[in-house]
Write a protein that holds these residues in place. Structure first.
Motif, PDB file in Angstrom:
ATOM      1  N   ALA A 233       0.824  -1.208   0.000  1.00 29.65           N
ATOM      2  CA  ALA A 233       0.000   0.000   0.000  1.00 29.65           C
ATOM      3  C   ALA A 233       0.857   1.257   0.000  1.00 29.65           C
ATOM      4  N   VAL A 234       1.919   1.268   0.789  1.00 32.14           N
ATOM      5  CA  VAL A 234       2.796   2.441   0.831  1.00 32.14           C
ATOM      6  C   VAL A 234       3.493   2.635  -0.513  1.00 32.14           C
ATOM      7  N   ALA A 235       3.946   1.548  -1.124  1.00 32.79           N
ATOM      8  CA  ALA A 235       4.614   1.657  -2.426  1.00 32.79           C
ATOM      9  C   ALA A 235       3.666   2.202  -3.488  1.00 32.79           C
ATOM     10  N   LEU A 236       2.444   1.712  -3.526  1.00 35.49           N
ATOM     11  CA  LEU A 236       1.480   2.206  -4.509  1.00 35.49           C
ATOM     12  C   LEU A 236       1.129   3.669  -4.248  1.00 35.49           C
ATOM     13  N   ALA A 237       1.018   4.036  -2.966  1.00 38.80           N
ATOM     14  CA  ALA A 237       0.709   5.432  -2.647  1.00 38.80           C
ATOM     15  C   ALA A 237       1.859   6.366  -3.020  1.00 38.80           C
ATOM     16  N   ALA A 238       3.102   5.876  -2.952  1.00 38.91           N
ATOM     17  CA  ALA A 238       4.264   6.716  -3.263  1.00 38.91           C
ATOM     18  C   ALA A 238       4.588   6.756  -4.748  1.00 38.91           C
ATOM     19  N   ALA A 239       3.917   5.947  -5.564  1.00 41.94           N
ATOM     20  CA  ALA A 239       4.231   5.891  -6.988  1.00 41.94           C
ATOM     21  C   ALA A 239       3.734   7.149  -7.696  1.00 41.94           C
ATOM     22  N   GLY A 240       4.569   7.656  -8.588  1.00 44.95           N
ATOM     23  CA  GLY A 240       4.201   8.803  -9.408  1.00 44.95           C
ATOM     24  C   GLY A 240       3.823   8.373 -10.811  1.00 44.95           C
ATOM     25  N   PRO A 241       3.644   9.310 -11.689  1.00 47.30           N
ATOM     26  CA  PRO A 241       3.303   8.974 -13.084  1.00 47.30           C
ATOM     27  C   PRO A 241       4.391   8.108 -13.724  1.00 47.30           C
ATOM     28  N   GLY A 242       3.976   7.019 -14.356  1.00 50.07           N
ATOM     29  CA  GLY A 242       4.905   6.123 -15.019  1.00 50.07           C
ATOM     30  C   GLY A 242       5.648   5.183 -14.106  1.00 50.07           C
ATOM     31  N   GLU A 243       5.325   5.181 -12.812  1.00 47.38           N
ATOM     32  CA  GLU A 243       6.044   4.334 -11.851  1.00 47.38           C
ATOM     33  C   GLU A 243       5.211   3.147 -11.365  1.00 47.38           C
ATOM     34  N   ILE A 244       4.113   2.843 -12.028  1.00 49.42           N
ATOM     35  CA  ILE A 244       3.280   1.716 -11.617  1.00 49.42           C
ATOM     36  C   ILE A 244       4.040   0.384 -11.705  1.00 49.42           C
ATOM     37  N   PRO A 245       4.838   0.112 -12.778  1.00 50.74           N
ATOM     38  CA  PRO A 245       5.611  -1.138 -12.765  1.00 50.74           C
ATOM     39  C   PRO A 245       6.535  -1.266 -11.560  1.00 50.74           C
ATOM     40  N   ALA A 246       7.163  -0.156 -11.183  1.00 48.28           N
ATOM     41  CA  ALA A 246       8.029  -0.199 -10.005  1.00 48.28           C
ATOM     42  C   ALA A 246       7.212  -0.447  -8.746  1.00 48.28           C
ATOM     43  N   ALA A 247       6.003   0.126  -8.665  1.00 54.25           N
ATOM     44  CA  ALA A 247       5.151  -0.097  -7.498  1.00 54.25           C
ATOM     45  C   ALA A 247       4.713  -1.553  -7.413  1.00 54.25           C
ATOM     46  N   VAL A 248       4.419  -2.175  -8.563  1.00 55.71           N
ATOM     47  CA  VAL A 248       4.051  -3.596  -8.568  1.00 55.71           C
ATOM     48  C   VAL A 248       5.230  -4.451  -8.102  1.00 55.71           C
ATOM     49  N   PHE A 249       6.425  -4.125  -8.594  1.00 54.54           N
ATOM     50  CA  PHE A 249       7.611  -4.850  -8.135  1.00 54.54           C
ATOM     51  C   PHE A 249       7.800  -4.655  -6.634  1.00 54.54           C
ATOM     52  N   ALA A 250       7.559  -3.435  -6.129  1.00 58.13           N
ATOM     53  CA  ALA A 250       7.693  -3.172  -4.696  1.00 58.13           C
ATOM     54  C   ALA A 250       6.684  -3.976  -3.888  1.00 58.13           C
ATOM     55  N   ALA A 251       5.480  -4.187  -4.450  1.00 58.48           N
ATOM     56  CA  ALA A 251       4.494  -5.023  -3.761  1.00 58.48           C
ATOM     57  C   ALA A 251       4.991  -6.462  -3.652  1.00 58.48           C
ATOM     58  N   GLY A 252       5.576  -6.984  -4.745  1.00 57.42           N
ATOM     59  CA  GLY A 252       6.169  -8.316  -4.675  1.00 57.42           C
ATOM     60  C   GLY A 252       7.326  -8.368  -3.700  1.00 57.42           C
ATOM     61  N   GLN A 253       8.093  -7.286  -3.639  1.00 56.01           N
ATOM     62  CA  GLN A 253       9.195  -7.206  -2.684  1.00 56.01           C
ATOM     63  C   GLN A 253       8.673  -7.275  -1.257  1.00 56.01           C
ATOM     64  N   SER A 254       7.569  -6.587  -0.969  1.00 57.64           N
ATOM     65  CA  SER A 254       6.980  -6.625   0.373  1.00 57.64           C
ATOM     66  C   SER A 254       6.512  -8.029   0.724  1.00 57.64           C
ATOM     67  N   LEU A 255       5.930  -8.724  -0.249  1.00 61.00           N
ATOM     68  CA  LEU A 255       5.489 -10.088  -0.006  1.00 61.00           C
ATOM     69  C   LEU A 255       6.682 -11.003   0.264  1.00 61.00           C
ATOM     70  N   TYR A 256       7.776 -10.800  -0.474  1.00 65.31           N
ATOM     71  CA  TYR A 256       8.974 -11.606  -0.231  1.00 65.31           C
ATOM     72  C   TYR A 256       9.539 -11.329   1.159  1.00 65.31           C
ATOM     73  N   LEU A 257       9.616 -10.067   1.567  1.00 63.19           N
ATOM     74  CA  LEU A 257      10.163  -9.744   2.887  1.00 63.19           C
ATOM     75  C   LEU A 257       9.355 -10.418   3.993  1.00 63.19           C
ATOM     76  N   ALA A 258       8.040 -10.454   3.836  1.00 65.49           N
ATOM     77  CA  ALA A 258       7.205 -11.116   4.842  1.00 65.49           C
ATOM     78  C   ALA A 258       7.508 -12.605   4.889  1.00 65.49           C
ATOM     79  N   ALA A 259       7.592 -13.256   3.717  1.00 71.88           N
ATOM     80  CA  ALA A 259       7.882 -14.689   3.684  1.00 71.88           C
ATOM     81  C   ALA A 259       9.279 -14.979   4.219  1.00 71.88           C
ATOM     82  N   ALA A 260      10.262 -14.151   3.852  1.00 64.58           N
ATOM     83  CA  ALA A 260      11.629 -14.375   4.329  1.00 64.58           C
ATOM     84  C   ALA A 260      11.720 -14.213   5.838  1.00 64.58           C
TER      85      ALA A 260
END
Length: 508
Positions: A233-260
């Motif tokens: 949620a924080v990554a998506l809220a911080a994303a600017g124009p054209g940064e949605i792919p990076a926000a999606v990657f950040a969401a996957g990163q958050s999921l990985y950090l939780a699993a790790a």
């Protein structure tokens, strides 16, 4: 450590949480819980004379065979003989006296001493020092610990290959604050995950220290998904124009950090290593261009494996009633999250304060160094416990522990320097680091290692405060990085020397 009140009374020794389990950017394995000097049943109770003293206001020692009143201090010294003989400092004896409920009034009436400290000094002088020989470590223990710590350092560093695979998939061009596009949502999601997972790991380790593994799994089962959602949620809220792919990657990163975090807390490092193996496909990407479909497939395979392994080890936490008792207060985990925030920001500054290539090399070196750092923290702990059992005076103990501290910190900085130079040589086209950059990196390493050491001994609030102030100073004025890191290192060194040279800090 012992809390000293206004009158100089030692009121007891608090429980120290497990040794610096740090999730996310540098988790350190636990030394186990260091229990306080709690009540020792019957150890300090003066059975007959103490009950008489409470009833009449004065103790009446029984006469000996010659008709003379026995010295109650002799009886107390005999009862406490084993503990007093092994004490390194009178304050240790004072702590056990007070933990057993001996008040100053009772001490004055029964033993004729002013307070627990005077009584402890007399007992310390009366009983000859006898320290038990330290138990021999199991065969191959050091090598086994070293292998485990190096494995953890490897699993800390391997996720960095995900950025190599994902780089062509993210937005290109210039972003905000002079950073590449997509950097802001990536950093926002990562920092959120570090803070949350540090606090979550501390809470889970507290349950493990209480011997309730299902309750630890339950805490991770509820906390890890919440942390993943918060980071996304924080990554998506911080994303600017054209940064949605990076926000999606950040969401996957958050999921990985939780699993790790789940896998590392529950001791499943090898499972996490297996889940990260698909990221090894990034190695050819350093020289050749890989198809986007292959890049995405490798990333998804690693993420899916991490989540699947975490779900498997959390099965005990899904059972009804697994959480058991109400558990430790959640506020106790907050300082650990703040320490994760401060240390994570310092590592980020080491990566973005220089060119991309050399900055990445600094982050890789810091991340890989967390494995040897953990092993050296173990060595400091083991060395201090050995000296606690073999040395006879507090002065000798202070000198020995200070020497061990200098050797362990120097060993860590040597490893960090070697890893930095190795990363520079291995990275194609990487510039040779300048002396100011190396100095700043070593100062940041000093801050991280000393902060982890203080965290392990319960001084996490002080470590978190210093790290946050240093990170804030670098954020406001990036040019002040060496000064901020140097000041933080000096403050933490002073705190470490003041706290950990005391014998009472190492009693378990």
């Amino acid at each position: 450590m012992g809390r000293v009140g206004g009158s100089g009374r030692v009121t007891g020794f608090g429980r120290v949480a497990g040794f610096g389990r740090v999730g996310g950017s540098g988790r350190v394995a636990g030394f186990g819980r260091v229990a306080g000097f709690g009540r020792v049943a019957g150890l300090c109770r003066v059975a007959g004379s103490r009950r008489a003293g409470r009833a009449t206001g004065r103790a009446h020692p029984a006469p000996d065979q010659d008709g003379l009143a026995a010295d109650p201090l002799d009886a107390l010294a005999q009862r406490l003989d084993g503990f007093v003989a092994a004490a390194v400092h009178p304050d240790e004896i004072a702590a056990i006296l007070e933990s057993d409920g001996m008040t100053d009034e009772h001490i004055r009436l029964t033993y004729g001493r002013a307070d627990s400290f005077s009584l402890a000094e007399d007992l310390y002088a009366r009983v000859e020092r006898r320290h038990p020989e330290p138990a021999a470590p199991p065969a191959g223990a050091w090598y086994g610990e070293l292998a485990g710590c190096l494995l953890r350092g490897l699993v800390f560093a391997l996720p960095g290959l995900a950025y190599v695979l994902a780089a062509p998939l993210l937005a290109a061009g210039h972003g905000r604050f002079g950073l590449p596009a997509g950097t802001v949502p990536l950093l926002a999601g990562a920092v959120t995950g570090w803070v949350w997972n540090q606090a979550l790991a501390h809470r889970a380790y507290t349950w493990l220290g209480l011997g309730d593994r299902p309750a630890a799994a339950r805490a991770l089962l509820t906390g890890a998904p919440a942390g993943a959602l918060a980071g996304a949620a924080v990554a998506l809220a911080a994303a600017g124009p054209g940064e949605i792919p990076a926000a999606v990657f950040a969401a996957g990163q958050s999921l990985y950090l939780a699993a790790a975090t789940v896998l590392l807390v529950l001791g499943r490092e090898r499972a996490l290593l297996c889940a990260l193996l698909p990221l090894a496909g990034a190695v050819p990407a350093f020289r050749w261009d890989l198809p986007d479909a292959l890049r995405a497939a490798l990333l998804l395979a690693s993420l899916a494996a991490s989540v699947a392994f975490a779900a498997l080890v959390l099965r005990p936490g899904a059972r009804r009633g697994a959480a058991g008792r109400g558990g430790p207060p959640r506020a106790a985990s907050l300082p650990y999250g703040l320490f994760g925030l401060g240390s994570g920001l310092l590592v980020l500054h080491a990566g973005v304060s220089d060119t991309l290539v050399s900055g990445a090399g600094a982050v890789i070196a810091l991340t890989l160094s967390m494995g040897p750092a953990e092993w050296l923290l173990h060595r400091f702990r083991d060395g201090s416990l050995t000296r606690l059992r073999t040395l006879t005076t507090a002065r000798e103990f202070r000198r020995a522990v200070t020497g061990t501290l200098v050797l362990c910190l120097g060993g860590y900085l040597t490893v960090l320097l070697a890893l930095t130079l190795a990363a520079t040589l291995a990275w194609p086209g990487a510039p040779w680091p300048t002396f100011p950059r190396l100095l700043t990196l070593l100062l940041i390493g000093t801050v991280l290692w000393l902060g982890l050491l203080l965290q392990a001994f319960g001084a996490v609030t002080s470590a978190a405060t210093v790290c946050l102030l240093a990170a804030a100073a670098q954020t406001v004025e990036p040019a002040a990085g060496p000064v901020a890191a140097g000041g933080a290192a000096a403050v933490l060194a002073a705190l470490t020397c003041a706290l950990l040279v005391r014998p009472t800090a190492h009693r378990g």
